[in-house]
Enzyme design. Structure first.
Site, PDB file in Angstrom:
ATOM      1  N   ASP A  44      -3.128  -9.807   7.640  1.00  0.00           N
ATOM      2  CA  ASP A  44      -1.898  -9.793   8.434  1.00  0.00           C
ATOM      3  C   ASP A  44      -1.825  -8.548   9.308  1.00  0.00           C
ATOM      4  OD1 ASP A  44      -1.642  -8.194   6.173  1.00  0.00           O
ATOM      5  OD2 ASP A  44       0.465  -8.675   5.825  1.00  0.00           O
TER       6      ASP A  44
ATOM      7  N   GLU B  79       3.878  -6.671   3.727  1.00  0.00           N
ATOM      8  CA  GLU B  79       3.281  -7.975   4.005  1.00  0.00           C
ATOM      9  C   GLU B  79       4.058  -8.650   5.133  1.00  0.00           C
ATOM     10  OE1 GLU B  79       0.596  -9.100   2.564  1.00  0.00           O
ATOM     11  OE2 GLU B  79       0.446  -7.841   0.768  1.00  0.00           O
TER      12      GLU B  79
ATOM     13  N   SER C 157      10.328 -11.936  -7.297  1.00  0.00           N
ATOM     14  CA  SER C 157      11.534 -11.617  -8.071  1.00  0.00           C
ATOM     15  C   SER C 157      12.744 -12.286  -7.439  1.00  0.00           C
ATOM     16  CB  SER C 157      11.747 -10.098  -8.132  1.00  0.00           C
ATOM     17  OG  SER C 157      12.467  -9.646  -7.000  1.00  0.00           O
ATOM     18  N   GLY C 158      13.842 -12.332  -8.191  1.00  0.00           N
ATOM     19  CA  GLY C 158      15.082 -12.932  -7.701  1.00  0.00           C
ATOM     20  C   GLY C 158      16.048 -11.939  -7.100  1.00  0.00           C
TER      21      GLY C 158
ATOM     22  N   ASN D 227       2.323  -0.524   5.236  1.00  0.00           N
ATOM     23  CA  ASN D 227       2.648  -0.851   3.849  1.00  0.00           C
ATOM     24  C   ASN D 227       3.533  -2.092   3.856  1.00  0.00           C
ATOM     25  OD1 ASN D 227       3.501  -0.876   1.126  1.00  0.00           O
ATOM     26  ND2 ASN D 227       5.154   0.557   1.559  1.00  0.00           N
TER      27      ASN D 227
ATOM     28  N   CYS E  76       0.833  -1.187   0.000  1.00  0.00           N
ATOM     29  CA  CYS E  76       0.000   0.000   0.000  1.00  0.00           C
ATOM     30  C   CYS E  76       0.868   1.237   0.000  1.00  0.00           C
ATOM     31  CB  CYS E  76      -0.914   0.004   1.232  1.00  0.00           C
ATOM     32  SG  CYS E  76      -1.909  -1.492   1.404  1.00  0.00           S
TER      33      CYS E  76
END
Length: 665
Positions: free
Chosen positions: A104, A81, A383-384, A79, A2
């Site tokens: 969460d 996770e 992503s890596g 903002n 967010c």
């Protein structure tokens, strides 16, 4: 994922109506959260929170923020996770707690209320930046995740402490008067990015990774000024502590055992990041890092994982065919966008507005475009990022071992080798190698800038000087003002590779890599997740022996071993590549008019950062083909384009929506 914003007024603030600026501040972050906007305000306490929502977990109203804790003591705007929230929920339910939703955020609030802020932070596995208001003690807490994945800017004005996910929100506060930080500008012009420990605007600071700032309105009144506030910040997690622990407690075990444990940790981190109530996929370049992430995603998925890559034919370093081969082997649902050079160039005028601070890592262009592609199909993409910093994937990491051995040679011999590299650089500038039948990789290694750098490294007098030269930025000769010298960090580490990795993780990673990913994804309302930067993986990587990272002159040895379990080595065992954006050619061709117009505005600048006469001469040399000056020109063009954008008048303020709560606490 967010966008957040907030205001804390000083007790002597002349007008509490300043809290209404939370409306335009939050609206400026709409791209970070298109799924809803809400506010919370207490005029009596002089505090306001704003939140733009990108709904990922618990799409219902029960997941809306700003959110109150069950007891009503805390309010949060968050903002990011928390990936292990399900485990934490089960533990809290075992303690007798009940929850109204499945987000969460609700688990975070309960954990903080039950265990205390610092203990809860230590239990969170995730990426986050949040503001927490304690209604009982009237304390504002600002916190940021361990690696600095999520941004959090704070600014001090005459009457208020204001904070937000991006600078564009802070500039909406009526009491904020932006003034260029010349030191930060000079650093950007040499590095290509503004370090995480500074900001392009005076009076603004970024909360450091793994830190908390706790402040009351009275504290702010006594410590007005960004510098004073920054000194109140405390660390709740420190990479230096992780490195010290690794020195005391290094891992032992066979290669197979170490690889198996890394497999387990990455599976855990990736599995947690596959939890979402919206479509999810991954970026796949075909390199080791992204291929490892996708392989472990597919191993835990009952259906084909969505993967995305950009094919850009003009580049000589296009990895799209490698990505397609990995996708075919793993059986992913692969989307490849064949992008014309014109389409890539069209986004360049957007970059200053998207990145907020001047930013000149040209790989931001493909990152932005692949994010735009992915958002057409998914809302979350793994992503890596982080593989190079955790497991030693950059050329300077391989060079460290070689150069350390060469520095054991007698000084006269090293000076001869340095002189030889310098002569080769001169030959390269005269295009002598252009007549030889060399491979693309050989030509890349014989570029004059690379040979000049090698000469400087060989000429270093000792290991400390070698470290400084391995990590220093190129000096942009077009700048009047020089950036302050940066001393090597973590000098107590016992080997050169560890010192380089520490410098990358505390500098380049939060200042460039994570800024690039956050702005590119959030500009497209896409959540980017980085499982390799899970703190459990990072801490494990630091405890690995050096030869598990660099072996036989190649980096990321243990990641190669792990990926070999899922993907045939022939599909990934090749020299490291990157997305080569042909900026030099573009500046002489389709970007010439754009660059000429930007350079013309440098003459009108009054801060004296750039030397217009030198810039103009450099530009003419580049256009005439005397020398490729794109490495000097691109940072200054992006800086000046940002400055031109930043001086535009702000958009009109918008009224607050009806989603606002007034309290007396």
């Amino acid at each position: 994922m967010c966008g957040i914003a907030g205001i804390l007024l000083a007790p002597d603030a002349a007008d509490t109506n300043a809290l209404r600026a939370i409306g335009p501040m939050t609206t400026a972050l709409r791209h970070r959260g298109p799924d809803g906007e809400a506010f919370w305000m207490s005029r009596e306490a002089g505090v306001a929170f704003g939140h733009r929502r990108l709904a990922i977990v618990d799409l219902s109203e029960a997941g809306r923020q700003p959110m109150h804790s069950a007891s009503g003591r805390y309010v949060i705007t968050f903002n990011g996770e928390i990936y292990n929230f399900r485990d934490l929920r089960r533990e809290l339910e075992g303690e007798g707690h009940h929850f109204r939703g499945t987000s969460d955020t609700e688990i975070m609030l309960c954990a903080i209320e039950s265990w205390g802020l610092d203990a809860a932070l230590a239990r969170f596995a995730g990426m986050f930046a949040f503001a927490l208001w304690d209604l009982k003690n009237r304390i504002l807490h600002l916190a940021r995740d361990r690696m600095g994945k999520k941004p959090l800017y704070a600014a001090s004005t005459r009457e208020a402490l204001v904070f937000a996910s991006e600078l564009k929100a802070i500039t909406c506060f009526p009491g904020f008067a932006p003034e260029l930080d010349v030191d930060a500008a000079a650093t950007m012009l040499s590095k290509g990015w503004v370090p995480d420990d500074s900001c392009i605007w005076q009076g603004v600071f970024k909360l450091p990774p793994g830190s908390v700032l706790s402040v009351t309105a009275a504290d702010f009144a006594n410590a007005r000024g960004a510098g004073s506030l920054a000194r109140r910040i405390r660390r709740w997690w420190s990479l230096a502590d992780v490195a010290s622990t690794a020195l005391r407690e290094p891992l032992t075990g066979s290669d197979e055992e170490l690889t198996t444990e890394l497999d387990r940790l990455l599976r855990l981190a990736i599995g947690e990041r596959m939890v979402a109530d919206v479509p999810l996929g991954a970026f796949l370049s075909g390199g080791i890092d992204s291929s490892t992430v996708v392989a472990l995603m597919q191993a835990q998925s009952r259906k084909p994982v969505r993967t995305f890559t950009i094919a850009f034919g003009e580049s000589g370093f296009d990895e799209a065919p490698h990505a397609a081969a990995v996708a075919r082997h793993l059986g992913t649902d692969h989307t490849e966008l064949h992008l014309s050079p014109a389409a890539a160039r069209e986004v360049i005028p957007e970059l200053p507005r998207i990145w907020d601070e001047p930013f000149a890592d040209e790989s931001q262009i493909p990152t932005l475009l692949v994010s735009r592609l992915a958002r057409q199909h998914v809302t979350v993409a793994l992503s890596g990022d982080g593989g190079d910093e955790c497991f030693a994937g950059y050329s300077r990491h391989f060079l460290a071992a070689r150069l350390r051995r060469q520095h054991e040679l007698p000084s006269p011999l090293r000076r001869m080798l340095a002189a030889g590299a310098g002569l080769l650089a001169q030959a390269s500038r005269k295009d002598i190698f252009g007549r030889l039948p060399l491979s693309a990789n050989a030509r890349h290694g014989l570029r004059s800038d690379r040979l000049n750098r090698l000469a400087r490294l060989l000429a270093a007098a000792n290991e400390d000087e070698l470290l400084q030269r391995l990590t220093e930025s190129s000096v942009n000769n077009l700048v009047h003002h020089r950036s302050p010298a940066i001393k090597p960090r973590a000098a107590e580490l016992d080997d050169l590779l560890s010192r380089l990795l520490f410098d990358d993780m505390t500098g380049y990673l939060p200042g460039d890599i994570l800024v690039k990913l956050d702005r590119a994804t959030m500009a497209n309302s896409l959540e980017g997740r980085c499982p390799i930067l899970d703190h459990r993986v990072v801490e494990y990587a630091w405890r690995l022996p050096t030869n598990a990272k660099v072996r036989n002159g190649r980096g990321k040895w243990i990641l190669r071993q792990l990926l070999d379990r899922y993907v045939p080595r022939r599909l990934f065992d090749r020299p490291k590549q990157g997305f080569d954006v042909p900026v030099g050619a573009w500046l002489k061709g389709p970007l010439r008019a754009w660059a000429t117009d930007i350079i013309a505005t440098i003459r009108l600048s009054e801060d004296g950062v750039l030397d217009f006469a030198k810039v103009d001469a450099c530009w003419r040399d580049h256009l005439q083909g005397k020398q490729d000056h794109s490495r000097d020109l691109w940072p200054l063009l992006m800086f000046q384009a940002w400055r031109n954008e930043a001086t535009q008048p702000p958009a009109p303020a918008t009224r607050l929506s009806h989603h606002i709560e007034l309290t007396g606490g």
